[in-house]
Design an enzyme around this catalytic site. Structure first.
Site, PDB file in Angstrom:
ATOM      1  N   ASP A  45    -107.536 -95.555  20.657  1.00  0.00           N
ATOM      2  CA  ASP A  45    -106.611 -96.963  20.498  1.00  0.00           C
ATOM      3  C   ASP A  45    -107.157 -97.492  19.270  1.00  0.00           C
ATOM      4  O   ASP A  45    -106.606 -98.037  18.476  1.00  0.00           O
ATOM      5  CB  ASP A  45    -106.725 -97.909  21.766  1.00  0.00           C
ATOM      6  CG  ASP A  45    -108.131 -98.378  21.739  1.00  0.00           C
ATOM      7  OD1 ASP A  45    -109.428 -97.414  21.397  1.00  0.00           O
ATOM      8  OD2 ASP A  45    -108.735 -99.099  22.732  1.00  0.00           O
ATOM      9  N   SER A  46    -108.290 -96.254  18.351  1.00  0.00           N
ATOM     10  CA  SER A  46    -108.130 -96.596  17.105  1.00  0.00           C
ATOM     11  C   SER A  46    -106.847 -96.922  16.128  1.00  0.00           C
ATOM     12  O   SER A  46    -106.875 -96.873  14.966  1.00  0.00           O
ATOM     13  CB  SER A  46    -109.351 -95.039  16.521  1.00  0.00           C
ATOM     14  OG  SER A  46    -109.165 -94.101  17.267  1.00  0.00           O
ATOM     15  N   ASP A  84    -105.646 -93.250  25.404  1.00  0.00           N
ATOM     16  CA  ASP A  84    -105.636 -94.740  25.529  1.00  0.00           C
ATOM     17  C   ASP A  84    -105.141 -95.650  25.989  1.00  0.00           C
ATOM     18  O   ASP A  84    -104.240 -96.102  25.698  1.00  0.00           O
ATOM     19  CB  ASP A  84    -107.298 -95.135  23.717  1.00  0.00           C
ATOM     20  CG  ASP A  84    -108.373 -95.295  24.257  1.00  0.00           C
ATOM     21  OD1 ASP A  84    -109.067 -94.770  25.199  1.00  0.00           O
ATOM     22  OD2 ASP A  84    -108.983 -94.624  22.310  1.00  0.00           O
ATOM     23  N   LYS A 114    -108.165 -93.006  29.030  1.00  0.00           N
ATOM     24  CA  LYS A 114    -109.553 -93.011  28.896  1.00  0.00           C
ATOM     25  C   LYS A 114    -109.627 -94.592  29.134  1.00  0.00           C
ATOM     26  O   LYS A 114    -108.413 -95.477  28.126  1.00  0.00           O
ATOM     27  CB  LYS A 114    -109.921 -92.436  27.332  1.00  0.00           C
ATOM     28  CG  LYS A 114    -111.051 -93.323  26.859  1.00  0.00           C
ATOM     29  CD  LYS A 114    -112.030 -92.635  26.252  1.00  0.00           C
ATOM     30  CE  LYS A 114    -111.226 -93.240  24.603  1.00  0.00           C
ATOM     31  NZ  LYS A 114    -112.179 -94.290  24.158  1.00  0.00           N
ATOM     32  N   GLU A 116    -112.223 -97.336  28.685  1.00  0.00           N
ATOM     33  CA  GLU A 116    -113.218 -98.899  28.171  1.00  0.00           C
ATOM     34  C   GLU A 116    -114.573 -98.904  28.999  1.00  0.00           C
ATOM     35  O   GLU A 116    -113.827-100.429  29.988  1.00  0.00           O
ATOM     36  CB  GLU A 116    -113.912 -99.518  26.944  1.00  0.00           C
ATOM     37  CG  GLU A 116    -112.985 -97.971  25.959  1.00  0.00           C
ATOM     38  CD  GLU A 116    -113.152 -99.855  24.476  1.00  0.00           C
ATOM     39  OE1 GLU A 116    -113.968-100.358  24.598  1.00  0.00           O
ATOM     40  OE2 GLU A 116    -112.853 -99.086  23.878  1.00  0.00           O
ATOM     41  N   GLU A 183    -120.526 -93.830  23.191  1.00  0.00           N
ATOM     42  CA  GLU A 183    -119.993 -94.208  21.774  1.00  0.00           C
ATOM     43  C   GLU A 183    -121.597 -94.784  21.358  1.00  0.00           C
ATOM     44  O   GLU A 183    -121.812 -95.878  21.989  1.00  0.00           O
ATOM     45  CB  GLU A 183    -119.417 -94.693  22.051  1.00  0.00           C
ATOM     46  CG  GLU A 183    -118.508 -94.986  19.809  1.00  0.00           C
ATOM     47  CD  GLU A 183    -117.501 -95.227  19.657  1.00  0.00           C
ATOM     48  OE1 GLU A 183    -116.313 -95.463  20.589  1.00  0.00           O
ATOM     49  OE2 GLU A 183    -117.192 -96.114  18.331  1.00  0.00           O
TER      50      GLU A 183
HETATM   51  O1  KIV Z   1    -109.778 -95.099  19.889  1.00  0.00           O
HETATM   52  C1  KIV Z   1    -110.865 -93.716  19.767  1.00  0.00           C
HETATM   53  O2  KIV Z   1    -110.280 -93.285  18.699  1.00  0.00           O
HETATM   54  C2  KIV Z   1    -112.473 -94.172  20.520  1.00  0.00           C
HETATM   55  C3  KIV Z   1    -113.491 -92.786  19.634  1.00  0.00           C
HETATM   56  C4  KIV Z   1    -113.539 -91.991  21.122  1.00  0.00           C
HETATM   57  C5  KIV Z   1    -113.277 -92.564  18.719  1.00  0.00           C
HETATM   58  O3  KIV Z   1    -111.852 -94.182  21.893  1.00  0.00           O
END
Ligand code: KIV
Length: 256
Positions: A45-46, A84, A114, A116, A183
């Site tokens: 999500d970056s 993400d 993924k 968080e 992280e």
């Molecule tokens: O969104 C992202 O790029 C991440 C990282 C672990 C690099 O969550």
């Protein structure tokens, strides 16, 4: 070309040397990472910052994530693609979690998602795994909580914080995740977690003892105007190279 499976990623826990993973947000980058045999590509999500120009990962929507996930999947033959889950696509309820993760897999084409969080999202992870959706966990610094943490700081510095991160990592493993991103935590803490868990740990800004490492593609190749975070080694300054090419092209046209 053989598609990398979740089991292949789990097996990397026992390899002799750490494995490298990267983010990607478009077709061409995915092709390059795939050709370089990067086993796992994260559509992070970056993308909120690198692709869409927002200030944090918070604003990116499901629709914006889906666009970049589809492009990455079209460019990938072998690497496992993890997508993400954007902010508020899983926090509200288990139903939302399954529905939105399902879209990233079914419409986007990713093989895993993924999320968080640790103990507080254990039931979300468990539900996804139960419904056949593989999950990569993410603890330590969680950029979707940047407002709560008041910035992007090293997490787990005190004994109490470190204890909480260990419990979170264990909860993620218990819930059935196939791997976990650590992280921005101290290397000593990452070492303890890596030894304790039976799933691979993938570190970012957490020292060199994790089973694998991940970085944002743009940071490693120097594809943004700003300097990368301290933990990201920059191997090139593609931003400057491209700027130079564009200026040369412009000069050639003007002089023709
Ligand atoms: O969104 C992202 O790029 C991440 C990282 C672990 C690099 O969550």
């Amino acid at each position: 070309m053989k598609k990398i499976t979740i089991q292949d990623i789990k097996n990397l826990k026992h390899s002799d040397s750490p494995f490298a993973t990267l983010t990607a947000y478009d077709f061409l980058t995915a092709q390059i990472l795939d050709q370089a045999e990067i086993p796992l590509i994260l559509v992070g999500d970056s993308a909120s910052m690198t692709v869409y120009g927002y200030n944090t990962t918070i604003p990116i929507s499901m629709e914006e994530m889906l666009l970049v996930i589809k492009a990455v999947c079209r460019g990938t033959l072998s690497s496992l693609v993890v997508a993400d889950m954007p902010f508020l696509s899983y926090q509200p309820s288990i139903d939302d979690t399954i529905k939105n993760a399902g879209r990233l897999i079914k419409e986007g084409g990713a093989q895993a998602v993924k999320l968080e969080g640790g103990e507080h999202i254990k039931s979300n992870i468990r539900a996804l795994v139960k419904h056949g959706i593989p999950v990569l966990g993410h603890v330590g610094l969680m950029p979707q909580s940047v407002n709560q943490t008041s910035g992007y700081k090293l997490q787990g510095k005190t004994d109490k914080e470190a204890e909480k991160i260990i419990l979170d990592a264990q909860a993620v493993e218990d819930a059935g995740a196939f791997g976990i991103v650590l992280e921005c935590i101290p290397e000593t803490l990452a070492t303890i977690i890596t030894k304790e868990l039976s799933i691979p740990t993938i570190g970012i800004g957490s020292g060199n003892t994790c089973d694998g490492q991940i970085q944002v593609f743009h940071d490693v190749v120097g594809l943004s105007k700003n300097s990368p975070p301290k933990h990201a080694k920059q191997y090139s300054r593609l931003y400057d190279t491209i700027l130079d090419v564009v200026k040369k092209y412009q000069t050639d046209i003007k002089n023709s």
